[in-house]
Design an enzyme around this catalytic site. Structure first.
Site, mmCIF file in Angstrom:
data_model
loop_
_atom_site.group_PDB
_atom_site.id
_atom_site.type_symbol
_atom_site.label_atom_id
_atom_site.label_comp_id
_atom_site.label_asym_id
_atom_site.label_seq_id
_atom_site.Cartn_x
_atom_site.Cartn_y
_atom_site.Cartn_z
ATOM 1 N N HIS A 1 -5.310 6.342 7.281
ATOM 2 C CA HIS A 1 -4.929 5.377 6.754
ATOM 3 C C HIS A 1 -3.315 5.563 6.887
ATOM 4 O O HIS A 1 -2.585 6.580 7.085
ATOM 5 C CB HIS A 1 -5.007 6.027 5.143
ATOM 6 C CG HIS A 1 -6.456 5.793 4.633
ATOM 7 N ND1 HIS A 1 -6.593 5.046 3.453
ATOM 8 C CD2 HIS A 1 -7.720 6.176 5.198
ATOM 9 C CE1 HIS A 1 -7.877 5.095 3.264
ATOM 10 N NE2 HIS A 1 -8.529 5.927 4.086
ATOM 11 N N HIS B 1 -4.094 10.774 5.839
ATOM 12 C CA HIS B 1 -3.198 9.853 6.371
ATOM 13 C C HIS B 1 -2.565 10.550 7.725
ATOM 14 O O HIS B 1 -1.752 9.955 8.110
ATOM 15 C CB HIS B 1 -2.038 9.493 5.372
ATOM 16 C CG HIS B 1 -1.661 10.640 4.354
ATOM 17 N ND1 HIS B 1 -1.189 11.651 4.920
ATOM 18 C CD2 HIS B 1 -1.758 10.650 3.091
ATOM 19 C CE1 HIS B 1 -0.718 12.414 3.973
ATOM 20 N NE2 HIS B 1 -1.007 11.949 2.578
ATOM 21 N N ASP C 1 -2.361 -0.671 6.692
ATOM 22 C CA ASP C 1 -3.247 -1.269 5.719
ATOM 23 C C ASP C 1 -2.910 -2.411 4.969
ATOM 24 O O ASP C 1 -3.584 -3.132 4.479
ATOM 25 C CB ASP C 1 -3.557 0.044 4.731
ATOM 26 C CG ASP C 1 -4.472 1.105 5.216
ATOM 27 O OD1 ASP C 1 -5.024 1.106 6.371
ATOM 28 O OD2 ASP C 1 -4.730 2.224 4.577
ATOM 29 N N ASP D 1 0.779 -1.153 0.058
ATOM 30 C CA ASP D 1 -0.154 -0.025 0.034
ATOM 31 C C ASP D 1 0.814 1.265 0.055
ATOM 32 O O ASP D 1 1.969 1.194 0.485
ATOM 33 C CB ASP D 1 -0.889 0.054 1.170
ATOM 34 C CG ASP D 1 -1.823 1.206 1.295
ATOM 35 O OD1 ASP D 1 -2.649 1.203 0.270
ATOM 36 O OD2 ASP D 1 -1.950 2.024 2.078
ATOM 37 N N GLU E 1 0.842 5.847 0.429
ATOM 38 C CA GLU E 1 0.041 7.023 0.695
ATOM 39 C C GLU E 1 0.834 8.119 -0.182
ATOM 40 O O GLU E 1 1.964 7.999 -0.183
ATOM 41 C CB GLU E 1 0.171 7.254 2.299
ATOM 42 C CG GLU E 1 -0.677 6.241 3.467
ATOM 43 C CD GLU E 1 -1.932 6.083 2.962
ATOM 44 O OE1 GLU E 1 -2.539 7.103 2.406
ATOM 45 O OE2 GLU E 1 -2.474 5.076 3.137
#
Length: 228
Positions: A150, A57, A155, A7, A9
């Site tokens: 997030h 985030h 995640d 994942d 960000e």
């Protein structure tokens, strides 16, 4: 088989308009089992963080200021993922950003076919139902209470659990069966699952059930689900 659940960000939605990656998190799986090996890196995006992204985030300019730039960690990231399949929720988004950053460094691009998109899998398995990571956690009874914002590594860890459920769930004796086979001379009986004394409650929410009923109604009277 080695897989990497991944994942990212970012500062926004489009690297071609100046958005950058600010965090990468990844979890290694071997034979669909977590190995405990992870990759996690915060990244200085070399630009200001938009307020909209910060609200998602929580990674601000002051926190990211002393973090390495992507150019400093790109090769190490490629070394970690290698040629493993990349398990990503909405893979097009993350691959687009990763390949943009790698292109700016003149490093090899990640082939699209290397990615496994759990969003696409979820939409195929549960048509008409919510397919966000939070919705899938509710469906499979996965605890995501720590996901207030997030975060790429958190995640990834949650997505690893979701992915294993999407492809059929964990095998309850997987960890023990390997050890049992390695014990020469042990001729004990094979493990056999027993039925639950009480069935598990449905993981389907009222909203998901309503969405499914609406989807079935649109298929008409000849739909298989309408005949059951």
């Amino acid at each position: 088989m080695r897989e990497v659940v991944l994942d990212t960000e970012t500062t926004g939605f489009d690297p071609e308009t100046g958005d950058r990656i600010v965090e990468i998190g990844a979890v290694e799986l071997m034979g669909h089992m977590a190995t405990g090996r992870t990759y996690h890196q915060y990244i200085n995006p070399e630009r200001e963080m938009p307020e909209e992204a910060f609200q998602v985030h929580g990674l601000g300019d002051e926190f990211l200021r002393d973090k390495p730039k992507f150019a400093e960690i790109g090769q190490a990231f490629l070394d970690f993922i290698g040629d493993a399949k990349l398990v990503i929720h909405n893979a097009a988004f993350d691959i687009k950003f990763l390949n943009a950053e790698l292109k700016w460094m003149n490093l090899p691009q990640i082939p699209w076919e290397q990615a496994i998109d759990t969003l696409a899998i979820a939409r195929k398995r549960f048509p008409g139902s919510p397919a966000s990571l939070d919705a899938l956690c509710r469906r499979f009874g996965i605890d995501n209470s720590s996901r207030t914002l997030h975060g790429a590594l958190l995640d990834s860890e949650i997505l690893a659990e979701v992915y294993l459920e999407l492809i059929g769930g964990r095998q309850p004796d997987f960890a023990l069966s390997t050890a049992t086979r390695a014990s020469a001379g042990d001729a004990g009986p094979e493990w056999t699952p027993r039925p639950r004394p009480k069935p598990l409650p449905s993981r389907l929410t009222e909203a998901e059930a309503a969405a499914h009923a609406e989807f079935v109604a649109k298929l008409g009277d000849d739909a298989l689900w309408s005949k059951t």
